[in-house]
Every structure is written in C-alpha cells, then in structure tokens.
Design a protein around this motif. Structure first.
Motif, mmCIF file in Angstrom:
data_model
loop_
_atom_site.group_PDB
_atom_site.id
_atom_site.type_symbol
_atom_site.label_atom_id
_atom_site.label_comp_id
_atom_site.label_asym_id
_atom_site.label_seq_id
_atom_site.Cartn_x
_atom_site.Cartn_y
_atom_site.Cartn_z
ATOM 1 N N ASP A 140 0.863 -1.179 0.000
ATOM 2 C CA ASP A 140 0.000 0.000 0.000
ATOM 3 C C ASP A 140 0.897 1.225 0.000
ATOM 4 O O ASP A 140 1.969 1.208 0.611
ATOM 5 C CB ASP A 140 -0.906 0.001 1.234
ATOM 6 N N ASP A 141 0.471 2.295 -0.665
ATOM 7 C CA ASP A 141 1.308 3.500 -0.728
ATOM 8 C C ASP A 141 1.190 4.374 0.523
ATOM 9 O O ASP A 141 1.954 5.318 0.686
ATOM 10 C CB ASP A 141 1.002 4.312 -1.985
ATOM 11 N N GLN A 142 0.264 4.044 1.412
ATOM 12 C CA GLN A 142 0.077 4.818 2.638
ATOM 13 C C GLN A 142 0.735 4.095 3.825
ATOM 14 O O GLN A 142 0.286 3.016 4.219
ATOM 15 C CB GLN A 142 -1.410 5.004 2.918
ATOM 16 N N THR B 7 1.281 -14.550 9.422
ATOM 17 C CA THR B 7 2.537 -13.851 9.676
ATOM 18 C C THR B 7 2.838 -12.873 8.545
ATOM 19 O O THR B 7 3.033 -13.298 7.406
ATOM 20 C CB THR B 7 3.711 -14.842 9.786
ATOM 21 N N PRO B 8 2.857 -11.552 8.824
ATOM 22 C CA PRO B 8 3.278 -10.607 7.803
ATOM 23 C C PRO B 8 4.786 -10.761 7.569
ATOM 24 O O PRO B 8 5.559 -10.778 8.520
ATOM 25 C CB PRO B 8 2.948 -9.234 8.384
ATOM 26 N N VAL B 9 5.191 -10.895 6.309
ATOM 27 C CA VAL B 9 6.605 -11.097 6.007
ATOM 28 C C VAL B 9 7.266 -9.889 5.370
ATOM 29 O O VAL B 9 8.485 -9.858 5.218
ATOM 30 C CB VAL B 9 6.814 -12.336 5.102
ATOM 31 N N GLY B 10 6.468 -8.881 4.996
ATOM 32 C CA GLY B 10 7.063 -7.693 4.398
ATOM 33 C C GLY B 10 6.013 -6.659 4.066
ATOM 34 O O GLY B 10 4.816 -6.928 4.079
ATOM 35 N N GLU B 11 6.516 -5.450 3.767
ATOM 36 C CA GLU B 11 5.666 -4.329 3.381
ATOM 37 C C GLU B 11 6.281 -3.655 2.165
ATOM 38 O O GLU B 11 7.491 -3.416 2.132
ATOM 39 C CB GLU B 11 5.572 -3.305 4.507
ATOM 40 N N ALA B 12 5.446 -3.334 1.189
ATOM 41 C CA ALA B 12 5.896 -2.636 -0.012
ATOM 42 C C ALA B 12 5.116 -1.340 -0.155
ATOM 43 O O ALA B 12 3.913 -1.299 0.106
ATOM 44 C CB ALA B 12 5.681 -3.524 -1.236
ATOM 45 N N ALA B 13 5.808 -0.290 -0.593
ATOM 46 C CA ALA B 13 5.188 1.026 -0.711
ATOM 47 C C ALA B 13 4.627 1.300 -2.105
ATOM 48 O O ALA B 13 3.871 2.251 -2.289
ATOM 49 C CB ALA B 13 6.200 2.112 -0.348
ATOM 50 N N HIS B 14 4.987 0.482 -3.101
ATOM 51 C CA HIS B 14 4.458 0.673 -4.461
ATOM 52 C C HIS B 14 4.509 -0.649 -5.218
ATOM 53 O O HIS B 14 5.107 -1.626 -4.754
ATOM 54 C CB HIS B 14 5.217 1.773 -5.207
ATOM 55 N N GLY B 15 3.867 -0.675 -6.379
ATOM 56 C CA GLY B 15 3.704 -1.908 -7.134
ATOM 57 C C GLY B 15 4.992 -2.605 -7.518
ATOM 58 O O GLY B 15 5.109 -3.826 -7.378
ATOM 59 N N ALA B 16 5.967 -1.844 -8.019
ATOM 60 C CA ALA B 16 7.230 -2.455 -8.438
ATOM 61 C C ALA B 16 7.935 -3.109 -7.252
ATOM 62 O O ALA B 16 8.494 -4.209 -7.372
ATOM 63 C CB ALA B 16 8.137 -1.414 -9.100
ATOM 64 N N GLU B 17 7.895 -2.449 -6.126
ATOM 65 C CA GLU B 17 8.505 -3.011 -4.919
ATOM 66 C C GLU B 17 7.752 -4.272 -4.484
ATOM 67 O O GLU B 17 8.366 -5.255 -4.057
ATOM 68 C CB GLU B 17 8.502 -1.973 -3.794
ATOM 69 N N ALA B 18 6.432 -4.263 -4.613
ATOM 70 C CA ALA B 18 5.628 -5.428 -4.244
ATOM 71 C C ALA B 18 5.972 -6.630 -5.115
ATOM 72 O O ALA B 18 6.107 -7.746 -4.614
ATOM 73 C CB ALA B 18 4.142 -5.097 -4.358
ATOM 74 N N VAL B 19 6.153 -6.403 -6.411
ATOM 75 C CA VAL B 19 6.506 -7.494 -7.322
ATOM 76 C C VAL B 19 7.871 -8.061 -6.953
ATOM 77 O O VAL B 19 8.059 -9.275 -6.877
ATOM 78 C CB VAL B 19 6.484 -7.014 -8.792
ATOM 79 N N VAL C 60 0.112 -15.004 0.418
ATOM 80 C CA VAL C 60 -0.895 -14.007 0.030
ATOM 81 C C VAL C 60 -0.218 -12.655 -0.121
ATOM 82 O O VAL C 60 0.657 -12.296 0.674
ATOM 83 C CB VAL C 60 -1.992 -13.902 1.123
ATOM 84 N N VAL C 61 -0.642 -11.880 -1.136
ATOM 85 C CA VAL C 61 -0.234 -10.481 -1.248
ATOM 86 C C VAL C 61 -1.493 -9.655 -1.049
ATOM 87 O O VAL C 61 -2.455 -9.779 -1.809
ATOM 88 C CB VAL C 61 0.406 -10.175 -2.623
ATOM 89 N N LEU C 62 -1.490 -8.842 -0.013
ATOM 90 C CA LEU C 62 -2.597 -7.948 0.290
ATOM 91 C C LEU C 62 -2.242 -6.586 -0.279
ATOM 92 O O LEU C 62 -1.373 -5.892 0.241
ATOM 93 C CB LEU C 62 -2.826 -7.876 1.802
ATOM 94 N N MET C 63 -2.886 -6.223 -1.396
ATOM 95 C CA MET C 63 -2.486 -5.023 -2.144
ATOM 96 C C MET C 63 -3.651 -4.068 -2.306
ATOM 97 O O MET C 63 -4.747 -4.486 -2.698
ATOM 98 C CB MET C 63 -1.960 -5.437 -3.523
ATOM 99 N N ALA C 64 -3.424 -2.801 -2.020
ATOM 100 C CA ALA C 64 -4.426 -1.773 -2.249
ATOM 101 C C ALA C 64 -4.512 -1.513 -3.756
ATOM 102 O O ALA C 64 -3.523 -1.600 -4.468
ATOM 103 C CB ALA C 64 -4.066 -0.498 -1.520
ATOM 104 N N ILE C 65 -5.707 -1.203 -4.205
ATOM 105 C CA ILE C 65 -5.894 -0.929 -5.632
ATOM 106 C C ILE C 65 -5.987 0.564 -5.836
ATOM 107 O O ILE C 65 -6.638 1.254 -5.136
ATOM 108 C CB ILE C 65 -7.173 -1.617 -6.145
#
Length: 55
Positions: free
Chosen positions: A8-10, A28-40, A50-55
C-alpha cells in the motif's frame, strides 16, 4: 501458517494492517511494499502465500 506481503502507498495503512495481521493466529506478515514495483520484487524474493495489495 499463512505468510502475507502487505502492499500500500500509505504508511499508516500498512502499519494498521500489519498490526491486525500480527494479532491473528496463523498469519505472519513477512514484508511491506510502498508501491507496485517493490511489491513485485518482494513477492518474488519472499514468496508469500498471500499479497494484500491496495488498488
């Protein structure tokens, strides 16, 4: 145990979701990404269930 990557960007939103997940048995949360490229990149590296991603 289910592993989750939060994307999520927030920062406050990510923190809140992480706190909820940390209090959930079997999750268990294993990581946090601030934008799509980082999430990939992190999904390829961490291989979460699971990837929990804001749209």
């Amino acid at each position: 145990m289910t592993t989750v990557l939060i994307a999520d960007d927030q920062p406050l939103q990510r923190m809140g979701v992480r706190m909820l997940l940390e209090g959930t048995p079997g999750v268990t949360p294993v990581g946090e990404a601030a934008h799509g490229a980082e999430a990939v990149r992190m999904a390829a590296e961490l291989r979460p269930d699971v990837v929990l991603m804001a749209i």
